[in-house]
Design a protein around this motif. Structure first.
Motif, PDB file in Angstrom:
ATOM      1  N   THR A 100       0.920  -1.244   0.201  1.00  0.00           N
ATOM      2  CA  THR A 100      -0.018  -0.026  -0.087  1.00  0.00           C
ATOM      3  C   THR A 100       0.824   1.198   0.085  1.00  0.00           C
ATOM      4  OG1 THR A 100      -0.168   0.026   2.302  1.00  0.00           O
ATOM      5  CG2 THR A 100      -1.982  -1.143   1.264  1.00  0.00           C
ATOM      6  N   ILE A 101       0.329   2.417  -0.436  1.00  0.00           N
ATOM      7  CA  ILE A 101       0.949   3.775  -0.435  1.00  0.00           C
ATOM      8  C   ILE A 101       0.132   4.573   0.326  1.00  0.00           C
ATOM      9  CG2 ILE A 101       1.933   5.368  -1.746  1.00  0.00           C
ATOM     10  CD1 ILE A 101       1.633   3.398  -4.288  1.00  0.00           C
ATOM     11  N   LYS A 102       0.717   5.516   1.086  1.00  0.00           N
ATOM     12  CA  LYS A 102      -0.008   6.629   1.641  1.00  0.00           C
ATOM     13  C   LYS A 102       0.906   7.722   2.037  1.00  0.00           C
ATOM     14  CE  LYS A 102       0.054   5.209   6.799  1.00  0.00           C
ATOM     15  NZ  LYS A 102      -0.666   4.662   7.852  1.00  0.00           N
ATOM     16  N   PRO A 103       0.382   8.912   1.959  1.00  0.00           N
ATOM     17  CA  PRO A 103       1.461   9.832   2.401  1.00  0.00           C
ATOM     18  C   PRO A 103       1.751   9.816   3.855  1.00  0.00           C
ATOM     19  CG  PRO A 103      -0.653  10.742   1.083  1.00  0.00           C
ATOM     20  CD  PRO A 103      -0.801   9.364   1.544  1.00  0.00           C
ATOM     21  N   LYS A 104       3.040   9.991   4.174  1.00  0.00           N
ATOM     22  CA  LYS A 104       3.483  10.107   5.611  1.00  0.00           C
ATOM     23  C   LYS A 104       3.025  10.996   6.012  1.00  0.00           C
ATOM     24  CE  LYS A 104       7.588   9.142   8.329  1.00  0.00           C
ATOM     25  NZ  LYS A 104       8.990   9.540   8.264  1.00  0.00           N
TER      26      LYS A 104
END
Length: 105
Positions: A100-104
């Motif tokens: 998954t990808i998400k803004p830190k």
């Protein structure tokens, strides 16, 4: 996990790439030709020269060769927050990458 980013919004923004049982990486695309990554657990990091193909406004295919000659290919969907790829190691082994990808934060 929907994050609804356009590919033009990913630059100079720290993103969390979470490959479940394998590794969590904080990754920042500097441009279509550079990225910086840092592995959270070990602290290993590197600046990489990359090649990027924009498949549409929300997805990219990125590839690079790491210092140890490991080849990485990574598909990123910044609308759905999904990533898929492969690592090709010197010893002939291939690791599948699903995460998954998400803004830190």
């Amino acid at each position: 996990m929907k994050i609804s980013l356009l590919t033009k919004q990913i630059y100079k923004r720290e993103l969390e790439y979470n490959f479940k049982d394998y590794v969590v990486i904080d990754l920042t695309f500097g441009s279509d030709t550079t990225l910086y990554w840092k592995e959270r657990k070990s602290g290993s990091d590197a600046n990489e020269e990359i090649t990027t193909i924009h498949l549409n406004d929300h997805t990219t295919l990125t590839g690079w060769v790491e210092h140890d000659k490991t080849i990485v290919s990574l598909f990123s969907d910044f609308s759905k927050g999904e990533t898929y790829g492969f690592q090709y190691f010197n010893n002939g082994k291939i690791r599948k990458l699903i995460g998954t990808i998400k803004p830190k934060e």
